[in-house]
Design a protein around this motif. Sequence first.
Motif, PDB file in Angstrom:
ATOM      1  N   LEU A  94      37.770 -18.106  30.062  1.00  0.00           N
ATOM      2  CA  LEU A  94      37.410 -17.760  31.427  1.00  0.00           C
ATOM      3  C   LEU A  94      35.903 -17.840  31.636  1.00  0.00           C
ATOM      4  O   LEU A  94      35.430 -18.345  32.672  1.00  0.00           O
ATOM      5  CB  LEU A  94      37.915 -16.357  31.764  1.00  0.00           C
ATOM      6  N   LEU A  95      35.132 -17.382  30.674  1.00  0.00           N
ATOM      7  CA  LEU A  95      33.673 -17.443  30.789  1.00  0.00           C
ATOM      8  C   LEU A  95      33.176 -18.879  30.745  1.00  0.00           C
ATOM      9  O   LEU A  95      32.252 -19.246  31.483  1.00  0.00           O
ATOM     10  CB  LEU A  95      33.037 -16.608  29.668  1.00  0.00           C
ATOM     11  N   ASP A  96      33.773 -19.704  29.878  1.00  0.00           N
ATOM     12  CA  ASP A  96      33.383 -21.114  29.839  1.00  0.00           C
ATOM     13  C   ASP A  96      33.709 -21.810  31.155  1.00  0.00           C
ATOM     14  O   ASP A  96      32.938 -22.648  31.641  1.00  0.00           O
ATOM     15  CB  ASP A  96      34.097 -21.820  28.684  1.00  0.00           C
ATOM     16  N   GLY A  97      34.853 -21.477  31.743  1.00  0.00           N
ATOM     17  CA  GLY A  97      35.198 -22.040  33.041  1.00  0.00           C
ATOM     18  C   GLY A  97      34.216 -21.621  34.116  1.00  0.00           C
ATOM     19  O   GLY A  97      33.859 -22.418  34.995  1.00  0.00           O
ATOM     20  N   ALA A  98      33.757 -20.364  34.066  1.00  0.00           N
ATOM     21  CA  ALA A  98      32.771 -19.901  35.040  1.00  0.00           C
ATOM     22  C   ALA A  98      31.456 -20.655  34.888  1.00  0.00           C
ATOM     23  O   ALA A  98      30.802 -20.996  35.888  1.00  0.00           O
ATOM     24  CB  ALA A  98      32.553 -18.400  34.875  1.00  0.00           C
ATOM     25  N   LEU A  99      31.042 -20.946  33.653  1.00  0.00           N
ATOM     26  CA  LEU A  99      29.814 -21.711  33.441  1.00  0.00           C
ATOM     27  C   LEU A  99      29.963 -23.143  33.943  1.00  0.00           C
ATOM     28  O   LEU A  99      29.014 -23.707  34.517  1.00  0.00           O
ATOM     29  CB  LEU A  99      29.454 -21.706  31.952  1.00  0.00           C
ATOM     30  N   LEU A 254      33.344 -21.523  44.073  1.00  0.00           N
ATOM     31  CA  LEU A 254      33.955 -20.584  43.134  1.00  0.00           C
ATOM     32  C   LEU A 254      35.470 -20.727  43.074  1.00  0.00           C
ATOM     33  O   LEU A 254      36.089 -20.321  42.080  1.00  0.00           O
ATOM     34  CB  LEU A 254      33.592 -19.145  43.522  1.00  0.00           C
ATOM     35  N   GLN A 255      36.069 -21.304  44.112  1.00  0.00           N
ATOM     36  CA  GLN A 255      37.518 -21.452  44.155  1.00  0.00           C
ATOM     37  C   GLN A 255      37.962 -22.902  43.919  1.00  0.00           C
ATOM     38  O   GLN A 255      39.047 -23.284  44.352  1.00  0.00           O
ATOM     39  CB  GLN A 255      38.041 -20.968  45.509  1.00  0.00           C
ATOM     40  N   VAL A 256      37.156 -23.698  43.246  1.00  0.00           N
ATOM     41  CA  VAL A 256      37.519 -25.094  43.008  1.00  0.00           C
ATOM     42  C   VAL A 256      38.775 -25.161  42.136  1.00  0.00           C
ATOM     43  O   VAL A 256      38.877 -24.488  41.114  1.00  0.00           O
ATOM     44  CB  VAL A 256      36.345 -25.849  42.352  1.00  0.00           C
ATOM     45  N   PHE A 257      39.745 -25.934  42.583  1.00  0.00           N
ATOM     46  CA  PHE A 257      41.024 -26.035  41.870  1.00  0.00           C
ATOM     47  C   PHE A 257      41.673 -27.410  42.043  1.00  0.00           C
ATOM     48  O   PHE A 257      42.150 -27.998  41.065  1.00  0.00           O
ATOM     49  CB  PHE A 257      41.975 -24.947  42.375  1.00  0.00           C
ATOM     50  N   ASN A 258      41.686 -27.931  43.263  1.00  0.00           N
ATOM     51  CA  ASN A 258      42.430 -29.161  43.539  1.00  0.00           C
ATOM     52  C   ASN A 258      41.878 -30.359  42.784  1.00  0.00           C
ATOM     53  O   ASN A 258      42.641 -31.134  42.178  1.00  0.00           O
ATOM     54  CB  ASN A 258      42.427 -29.447  45.044  1.00  0.00           C
ATOM     55  N   GLU A 259      40.561 -30.543  42.824  1.00  0.00           N
ATOM     56  CA  GLU A 259      39.977 -31.747  42.237  1.00  0.00           C
ATOM     57  C   GLU A 259      40.195 -31.842  40.733  1.00  0.00           C
ATOM     58  O   GLU A 259      40.717 -32.857  40.250  1.00  0.00           O
ATOM     59  CB  GLU A 259      38.481 -31.818  42.586  1.00  0.00           C
ATOM     60  N   ILE A 300      37.655 -12.710  39.970  1.00  0.00           N
ATOM     61  CA  ILE A 300      37.109 -13.858  40.700  1.00  0.00           C
ATOM     62  C   ILE A 300      36.844 -13.482  42.153  1.00  0.00           C
ATOM     63  O   ILE A 300      35.805 -13.836  42.733  1.00  0.00           O
ATOM     64  CB  ILE A 300      38.068 -15.049  40.604  1.00  0.00           C
ATOM     65  N   ALA A 301      37.783 -12.760  42.765  1.00  0.00           N
ATOM     66  CA  ALA A 301      37.589 -12.321  44.149  1.00  0.00           C
ATOM     67  C   ALA A 301      36.394 -11.377  44.264  1.00  0.00           C
ATOM     68  O   ALA A 301      35.612 -11.463  45.224  1.00  0.00           O
ATOM     69  CB  ALA A 301      38.858 -11.646  44.656  1.00  0.00           C
ATOM     70  N   LEU A 302      36.241 -10.488  43.289  1.00  0.00           N
ATOM     71  CA  LEU A 302      35.108  -9.558  43.315  1.00  0.00           C
ATOM     72  C   LEU A 302      33.788 -10.308  43.160  1.00  0.00           C
ATOM     73  O   LEU A 302      32.804 -10.011  43.856  1.00  0.00           O
ATOM     74  CB  LEU A 302      35.272  -8.522  42.202  1.00  0.00           C
TER      75      LEU A 302
END
Length: 329
Positions: A94-99, A254-259, A300-302
């Motif tokens: 999760l942290l790597d994804g945030a980076l 922050l909500q990138v998902f589709n691409e 993520i929402a927070l």
Amino acid sequence: MTSPARGKAYGVGGAPYARPSRTSAPRRTRSAPFLFLVPATVLFLLFFALPIGYAIWLSFRKVRVSGLGLGAGARKEVWAGLENYTAALSDSELLDGALRVLGYGCIVVPVMLGLALVFALMLDSERVRLAPFTRLAIFLPYAIPGVIAALLWGFLYLPDVSPFYFVLDRFGLPQPDLLDGGPLFLALSNIAVWGGTGFNMIVIYTALRAVPAEVYEAAKLDGATPLQIALKIKIPMVAPSLVLTFFFSIIATLQVFNEPTTLKPLTNSVSTTWSPLMKVHQDAFGNGDIHSAAAQAALIALATLVLSFGFLRAANRRNKQDDSQGAAR
């Protein structure tokens, strides 16, 4: 001779008219606005507030497995407290994804808003031609769904089927692999910039059209060039619109998902946990751990809420400082 008291209306015979009071209005008339709000309120509660509350409730629970996990009562949902949140905060994926999303946003947001501002200023120029067609051409990519846009660009990125690679091969030019390594960030950012620039351009352009023409005429009489008008008048005047578009861009980043999800079957460089939302989707529907996924979604929402409103508060503080300095002058 005395004049009647100001504010009173007199009728025949000097009798004052009685003012209608709000309390005398029918109860049905007073409650009409609230009745119109009922459908929107019901939809908000059913499809927004209730799912959020249910997700938060799930984030504080977990499944306890006793024995081999077979038979009735072997799997039981129990209270977990903050266990899911502590596990999410220490999850390296999760942290790597945030980076990765942070690096992605550092490319997308400045480029997209910069292009939107340049296009809006160009369309607002007096010398522009075919302005309606140009506005439509720039805005049209925004009307294409994100999944379809990612599929189209994925086709153009694949070396075996892309016409661009065919042209590069014909001219003996290098053919970079845009779906591997560092160029992958540029490929994903290009899809977001291509699709989001038109929307932000329309927002900024609408703010530019709302500026009174007298402001520009006064600047021209003072000898200001078009470049000076753009830098010193137009951009400061549309600063609230820039703040609004930046706010929307942060949330979308922050909500990138589709691409990345759409490009994942085309390359091994995109994992199932490339972005935080992809990690949530994988835990919920791939691993079957809906409670950990709910805790990650809440975090993520927070984070989105803190970053967005933190930026808005900083922007409002800056505007107040500018207003106070302008008043002091």
